[in-house]
Structures are given as structure tokens and as C-alpha cells.
Design a protein around this motif. Structure first.
Motif, short mmCIF file in Angstrom:
data_model
loop_
_atom_site.label_atom_id
_atom_site.label_comp_id
_atom_site.label_asym_id
_atom_site.label_seq_id
_atom_site.Cartn_x
_atom_site.Cartn_y
_atom_site.Cartn_z
N VAL A 83 19.79 28.47 35.67
CA VAL A 83 18.96 29.67 35.71
C VAL A 83 19.79 30.93 35.51
O VAL A 83 19.33 31.89 34.89
N PRO A 141 10.90 35.24 37.66
CA PRO A 141 9.91 34.74 36.70
C PRO A 141 9.66 33.24 36.83
O PRO A 141 8.53 32.78 36.65
N ILE A 142 10.69 32.47 37.16
CA ILE A 142 10.49 31.02 37.32
C ILE A 142 9.63 30.74 38.55
O ILE A 142 8.65 29.99 38.49
N ILE A 143 9.97 31.36 39.66
CA ILE A 143 9.23 31.11 40.90
C ILE A 143 7.77 31.55 40.75
O ILE A 143 6.85 30.85 41.18
N ALA A 145 6.11 31.75 37.97
CA ALA A 145 5.43 30.85 37.02
C ALA A 145 5.03 29.55 37.71
O ALA A 145 3.97 28.98 37.44
N VAL A 146 5.87 29.08 38.62
CA VAL A 146 5.52 27.88 39.39
C VAL A 146 4.28 28.16 40.24
O VAL A 146 3.35 27.35 40.30
#
Lengths: 370, 370, 370
Positions: free
Chosen positions: A190, A325-327, A329-330
Motif C-alpha cells: 500500500v 481510500p482502500i479502507i 472502498a472496503v
């Protein structure tokens, strides 16, 4: 020194008789514990801060003597947010009908009719502890217990130019943020060059230790060169170094993380390595929104304020542009489905975060039965 | 003269056989009564106005002879809003398939197939009354009853330069707007210098009178100087004056408010004082959104059109910038919880609004049983 | 040639063992059939496309050999959208923890711990067919059946300069889009001069033919002049012409539309007329959002690429500015109520769309029982 222990120091709890304690038997949150409500610097001399914590609007400000105050941000009369009103010394005056409340939540002035103050005219207040650069809040109905705040006093060891705090609102459930920190195997994928382990971390199966209240994991490895954030402070910035991560979750949502690098002899701890002592801690706003707080103290060039400023800005930006953004999006992909109900494929690197999820679920279940 | 009485005048009801009356046994609204649908000036010669009223999309326009028309803004064929279509004389033509409907909601032209008009091709229309500068709508299933419109004819007594109307959409349940007007003790705290009573109003416990259909409250006091909006029209603008408020709620959501100031002898009514006759009335759009309408007629410098324009602009701005944010913040804080379920702390100044809430709840409960 | 028939050609189905087939017994959609997932040109050499189809996030891309791939856009480990990650040859690598998946959805690389790949580490993939300028997806649990894709091969008969495709996201349920095309009586009312029939279409009661899988309707008429899109290609652009529409719906959401005009002798088909062969097809994103795809091939000036470009742009704009706002307004007015529950007034021009709604409902009900 990295694993926080229960502090027994006689720290002052800024608490007041609670005006309107509301039992929430079906709460999804652990209640009788400390959450960060704000960074200390967010509470100034005059201004009032309002923030949604555990589905509840909370008003915070400082008294003239500097002690912080927290209360339900809702006038018990007509439900106006008290944060729309004005300070009156240490009291707050509702904007709508000018009911005045003191720091205990007690109504002290009613300009209407005979001026009699109804017995129920109280605002629920919340005990606060101000420590480690944060204002911690106790939102449960049991008496606030300072001993339940883990010891993060390492954050205070050193000059102000070696310590920094930051805050990020996140559109995600707080357990997804905990997952992210408890499984550091994500960092090579990441994050960018500055904190890469060059693939050394992922193959490790970190020992995970659990007791009634904490979950700890630890990684140790060698890499060439060391993480960029430490390499320049080692004897040979381009040579191999040993590194370590040591993280300890404690209820409800604190993760103390120590990280460092060393060349040559020495222990993999913050006494011997070039490293830093961090605290990741988050507070639910609602089921799908959280407050993410972060503090860091490094053990090198601690007197360089400009480096301090640049470093916390870089870390803040990494959270916002890389983890965030990853968290989020999850969260969007999971919607409000329970994590385990979606049958996640769990791997060795999930041992620590899964133990945290299960321990936290047990603690919440215990409180519902209690 | 301030308390509206049931009018029995033979005013024309612009009603039409209803095409598709839908019973709503579980409605949260009082149905067989008059709500304001629009200000008269909002309905022009050609344009069509669409507005959500009581959870229903309503199309309004004027016929060539000026009489207003209201119907469900939904073609019964494919549910297109008729407001997307075009006027065809007094009729409206659907944009999608060109079905034409007259003012009774009857389909009068079908360009498709044999041109036969299906028996069910009717749009539900709503009876309207145009009075007091407003277009009033009857959305219940019982026959419209003009006598149920309270008498606000004081609004019509005088030149147009003494009367003004305005409209504000509000993101709040309509009962929160009624609460705001029925408890005028807020004005010294929410509003600025121009309508302050200098703290004289709050200590009063206003007599509240209730009958089967109305709730009335009245305040009388002395202040120095008088409210700014009246002081300059009194003999001595800086001296003490007597003032009064007299308000009467009538179902479903009308509050007639009279206010005035006087120096020396005279009655505290609009005959003797320098004052104004106002109508606050609101119409639910949904459970959390409302249309707030306001009309005012003053009894002084009634021929000054520029003063009239400035005054309604100032009052509109006070609603939008002072009352509005508070009422909308309460809505947000309460979410969709029932007011009483949140255990409000009620005080002497809540007597009038609480009686309105309870009387209105009884009237709505009666209609469900009826 | 206009009515599509079941193709039995041995076209390659780009399918893979499904990693995580989830039965959805209560789905509102027909599952074991082909929907358009994308226009062929949307899938380039490197980029990944993510699109919500039937309430499911779907990742699509092309392998190095050009064949398209579709899989659930959700890593089975921590539920990150795989579209946030990166291509690795024909595989995709998750952004969060670098799990790598091949085109069968199988995890092929796990950089964590021992590197063992959990048995459940599979992503559900979806069979694809690339035909007629579109990529078609099969989202049901039964084996994909190429024979279930209707034959639209007329789209491929001719040079590329005679064919065009476009795509519009719509905030409406897909059945409202089908309704719009199956009842062409709207065109004289919704659309402008270029495709008007000058009122000739509406009086017709088109013959409707239904079999187990298709619904067909056909209109024939005379108008002066012909539709603008055809008139200039007829012997006398200002004179009377005969015209026809022939449309065939096939499950789940395809409507093949042929339209043409002719002067003098000849059959009302695409062999004799100046006309075009169109495909309207839509794919649900959710209950209230859809993907609307459109393809058209004309049988005149097929070598004029600039005309081709202008014409598809004009048709796209007509959908977006003329049909789109109406269909989306109907969705908003209907909210999530069932179409028939709102008691639509049905007319002769509704015969075809209503038969489609009922046939589709039967097919969906059969799958739930099956």
C-alpha cells in the motif's frame, strides 16, 4: 516498554454527575472504556467543538482553568445542539431559549416564567481524561475508571519537537481501521518507498500474544537498506539493517506501535534502535464513520521542529491518500454487512486482527449481559 | 379580532370531481382541512408549479379565467409528472404520450389506437380556495368545506402596500415550525435588536386558552424603548411603551399572530396600537421537510411600498438566518424520533406549543378512527 | 431477419470455473441469461473497468490475447475492490495485500507467511461472450449457454462506418427503459422533428406476437414526408413514403428494432427500405439504476464515417435529453413501488410492454422455483 499496561497513577478525571444517563443495552460499541474525543489542541480557550461519537452528538470545550468539558450536544428542552449557543464563562447558553448549563450539565438559569429550574433540566456529561495530547472520553454508564486508560506515557518522554499528533475523519467502520494496523503485512503493497520493508515483512508469521485485554504481534527482519525514515540516521544508510515492529491493541480501539532499525549489536527496542513510538486510536462516529487519531514520538533528532512538522505531514498524507481510500472502498463494498458473514478468506497475516475482532466482540457481548 | 373564527361566507371553492381519491388510513397528517399550497403570486398565467405536499406531488396552474387548479402531478398512465408536459388552454398534456387532461382531472384526448378514453384515465384533483394572498388546498377525501378555513380577512383590510407574503422551504417537520411560533419566549434569544422585548417576555407565563379547534396565548408587557419595528411610529421612540403578542393556532398548521406597541392610554389590540397582523402557516412536504408561508399586514404607513418591500425582506431574512438554522438543527438532532419519546424537559413557556401538539394529535387520531 | 433467433453457432464462451458462486433465491433479476456488461471498445489493452451489474461489483479487462475477463470486483480476503489494484500480465494483483488472481479467479500468489494459498482464495468469475460490439455477461449459477444469446448478427453485416454503439447510465429501473422502447407511440410526443411520424403512429394498434421467449410488435404507416433520418435518401425527399417499425424483445432486456421508409413498390423490411437495424439493451445496476446500451447499423451510405459519427451522437443526445429525463422522472415519482401496484391505466399502446413485463415476471418466478 511497548506494550501499554494499566496505569494506576492518580490522574484527574474531569467528570461530573451525569444528567441523563441513557442505558443502551443493544449498543454495538464497548461503552465502559476510554475513546479519544479530540486532540488536545482542538479544544481552545473559547471555541466549542461538536463531534459525533458512538452515534451521539458531543459538545466539548475548555473551562477558564483549562480543564476540558464534554456533554451531550443537545439541550434537554427542545433538542437544539448546544454548540449553536454561546459560552458564558464556564457555562454554555442554549441559542434557542437561553437555558444556561454548567459543566456538570446542570441547568443553572432559566429566564422563563418564574425561573424555576425543572428537576430534569440536566444535560448528560461525559467524564474526560486529558493525556498524551488527547482528550479521552468515557461514554458508558459505569463510573469512569482512570485505570482503564492504557499507559501511553512514552509519548510524553521528550521534547515537544519530537512528538506530533494528527486526526483524520474516515468513512469506514472503526474495526476496518484496526484491521489495517494490526496486519502490517500491507505496508509493502500500500505504501511507497519511505516505509517499505522490501518484501521482508510479508513472509513472516508474527507471534501473536493475547491476554484478557490486549493482543500483541511482533515482526523482526533484515533489509537493505533500512526503511527510508530511519536509514539516514543509521551509521551506513545504504547497508543492511535489522528492523522490528511491535504492536499492541488494547480495548476499545488503541494500537500502540513501535518500530525501529539498527545496524550492528543491540536490542530490537526503542532504547537501542533508531525508531518511533506511535499510537493509532480510533473512535466510532457511527457504524460507517470513524475518527482516526494518531500520535508519534521519535527517539532521534528530537529537537528538530521543522523535521517534526514535515514528518507528521507526510504520515498524515500517507493515511489520507494510501490507507484511507482502500479502507473506505472496503466499507463501501461491504456496506453494512458483518465482516465474518461475508466469509473472508483468512490467512496467517490475519491472526492478529482476527483475534482483536473476536476479543472485542466478546467484551461487547459481556457488557450486554452485565 | 385576532382569533380567527370559522368563516361561513360563500366563497367559491375551485373543486372538481376527484379522479383517484386514495384513502390513507395511516397518514401522519390531518387531511380534511386546508393547507397553503402556494402564494397566489406563484401561480402565473402560463407556468405550471409542482410542489410536494403531504408526501404527494401536486401540479398547480391557473386557468385562462384565473382560477387555480391543483391535481396529482402524475399521469395515471405511466406516472410521468404532468408538470413536464405543456399547457393546452386550460388542459395539460402529458409529455410522454400526449394524453390530455382537463381541470377536473378527466382525460379528454387520447391520440392512441381508437382514441377511446379508458374509464380510469383520471387524475386526482384537489379542491382549492384562493384567499388572503394564498392558494389553499384540501387533500382529504371528505367533501371540501370552505367553512373550515379560518377567517384571516384582516390580511385584506388595507392597501396592497401594507401587506406582504413570503415563502421558505424548511428541512424540518412542520410541528417544529409551529412550536417555534407558539412559544415566542425565544425571540429575545434568537432574534436581533429589531424585535427584542429586552427580556420582558420570558418571565411572563402567558394565559393559554384552548377550545376544540384552537389554542390561544397572549403576552402583555412594558419595555423601554418599544420594539424597533414600532418605536419610530410612536410619539416618543425612546420612551417606555406597552406591548402585546396575541397568537392563535388553528388546525392544521395556522398561527395568526398580532403584535403591537402603544404609549399612553389605549387597548392592547390592533385598533389602538402601532402593530401588525401576521399569519404563519406551514404545510408538510414530508415527515422531515415543510413549506413555511408567512403573511403580514401592518396598520401604519400602509401606503409606503418601499418600506413594505424592505420590511418583508428583513422578516424573510430573519426566518432564514435566525429561526431556520435552529429548527433544522433540531430536526437533524431528533432525526425521525417522536418529540415526546425523547422526553423533552417542558417548562411554563411550552404550555401553548404542547397543547397544540396534543390537540393536533387528537384530531389526527380521530380521523383515523372515523 | 429482424426477429432474433437462438444462435447455435459454436462461439467461444470466455468462461472459467466460478470461485464463489452465490445462490440468490430472492433475486429480482433473471439470472441465467446474457446481459451486456460493456461495449467492446470500453475494454482496452491495459485498463480495468469496474461496473455494478445486478447489485454486484464486476471487474472487467482484456487478457494479452484480447479475450475479455470478468470477475467479482472484491478480493475474497479483505473485500477490497480488485479494480484498485494492478494488472500483472493476465492476472490482477490486489492493492491491499498483493494477492494475485488469474483469469479463472484462482489465487496464484500469496506473498504472506509460507505462501500457501487458501483453498477458498478464489474470486467468482463470470462467463463472457463478445459479440456484436458488446461484451455479454452470464451472472447465473447454471452453466453459461451461448445458445441463449439471441442472434443480432445483422449488426455485423457491413462496414464499420455503418455501425455505431453507445452507452448511457440511467437512474431508473431497467424495465422502465424496456417500456419506453416497446411502446413507440411516444416518439411523436417525446422526440423532435428528425424521427417524427407526424402523428401517423399513435392511431395504430400494432399486432403483438408472443412466444415463450420473445414479444414482437409491428407498425406500418404512410407519412409525408418520410422521417427526416431517411427522407434525403429516398427518390423524392418531400413526398409521401411508407414506413415501418418492427421490434422484438428477448430475455432479459434486449429489444431489436428495425425501422425503414420506402417510396414506390417494395417490402417493408430492411432489404427494400432505407432503414436501420438497432439493438436497445439494458442491464440493471440496482433496482433504481441501469446501464443502457445501444447499437445501430444502417443500410445506406454505409461508407460515410463522418455521417456515422454525427448520427450516433445525435441519437445518443436524443436518449440523454429526451427519453432520459422522462424515464428518470417516472422512477422518482414511482420510487420503489411496483409498477402494477400503482394501478397504471393501460391502453392499446401498452400491449407490447405489458406483455414483456408479464413474460419477464414469469421467467423470474420460474427461476425462483427451479
Amino acid at each position: 516498554m511497548d506494550a501499554p499496561t494499566r496505569t494506576t497513577a492518580s490522574i484527574p478525571i474531569h467528570t461530573h454527575p451525569s444528567g441523563n444517563p441513557v442505558g443502551k443495552p443493544d449498543t454495538p460499541y464497548l461503552l465502559n472504556c476510554w475513546y479519544v474525543a479530540a486532540m488536545s489542541r482542538e479544544l481552545g480557550a473559547e471555541a466549542m467543538l461538536t463531534r459525533q461519537l458512538l452515534d451521539t452528538s458531543v459538545l466539548m470545550y475548555r473551562k477558564a482553568d483549562g480543564t476540558p468539558v464534554a456533554m451531550h450536544d443537545r439541550c434537554p428542552h427542545r433538542f437544539v445542539p448546544l454548540s449553536m449557543g454561546e459560552r458564558h464563562g464556564d457555562d454554555v447558553v442554549c441559542k434557542y431559549h437561553a437555558l444556561r448549563f454548567d459543566c456538570s450539565g446542570q441547568c443553572t438559569h432559566n429566564p422563563h416564567g418564574t425561573g424555576r429550574i425543572p428537576a430534569a433540566a440536566k444535560v448528560r456529561t461525559f467524564p474526560l481524561l486529558e493525556k498524551y495530547g488527547f482528550v479521552w472520553i468515557w461514554m458508558g454508564d459505569e463510573p469512569a475508571d482512570a485505570a482503564k486508560l492504557p499507559d501511553f506515557s512514552e509519548l510524553d518522554n521528550g521534547p515537544a519537537t519530537g512528538v506530533a499528533h494528527t486526526y483524520m475523519p474516515m468513512k469506514a467502520n472503526y474495526e476496518l481501521i484496526i484491521d489495517n494496523v494490526m496486519d502490517l503485512s500491507h505496508i509493502d503493497h500500500v505504501h511507497g518507498e519511505i516505509i517499505t520493508t522490501r518484501g521482508q515483512l510479508s513472509p513472516l508469521i508474527p507471534p501473536v500474544k493475547e491476554d484478557n485485554n490486549t493482543v500483541n504481534a511482533r515482526w523482526e527482519w533484515r533489509q537493505t537498506p533500512a526503511m527510508m525514515i530511519f536509514a539516514n540516521f543509521l551509521p551506513d544508510p545504504t547497508a543492511e539493517a535489522r528492523g522490528f515492529f511491535d504492536i499492541t491493541w488494547s480495548a476499545p480501539a488503541n494500537i500502540q506501535l513501535s518500530v525501529g532499525a539498527i545496524q550492528g549489536e543491540g536490542a530490537l527496542d526503542l532504547n537501542d534502535t533508531v525508531g518511533q513510538y506511535d499510537l493509532h486510536t480510533c473512535t466510532p462516529a457511527s457504524a460507517t464513520e470513524s475518527h482516526y487519531f494518531f500520535a508519534t514520538r521519535r527517539n532521534h533528532i528530537v529537537d528538530d521542529g521543522e523535521y517534526n512538522r514535515m514528518k507528521i505531514e507526510a504520515m498524515h498524507n500517507a493515511f489520507v491518500t494510501e490507507d484511507g481510500p482502500i479502507i473506505e472502498a472496503v466499507q463501501k463494498e461491504m456496506n453494512t454487512n458483518d465482516f465474518f458473514s461475508l466469509n473472508p478468506v483468512l490467512m496467517s497475516n490475519d491472526a492478529a486482527p482476527v483475534r482483536v475482532r473476536r476479543l472485542l466482540a466478546r467484551l461487547i457481548a459481556q457488557q450486554s449481559r452485565g
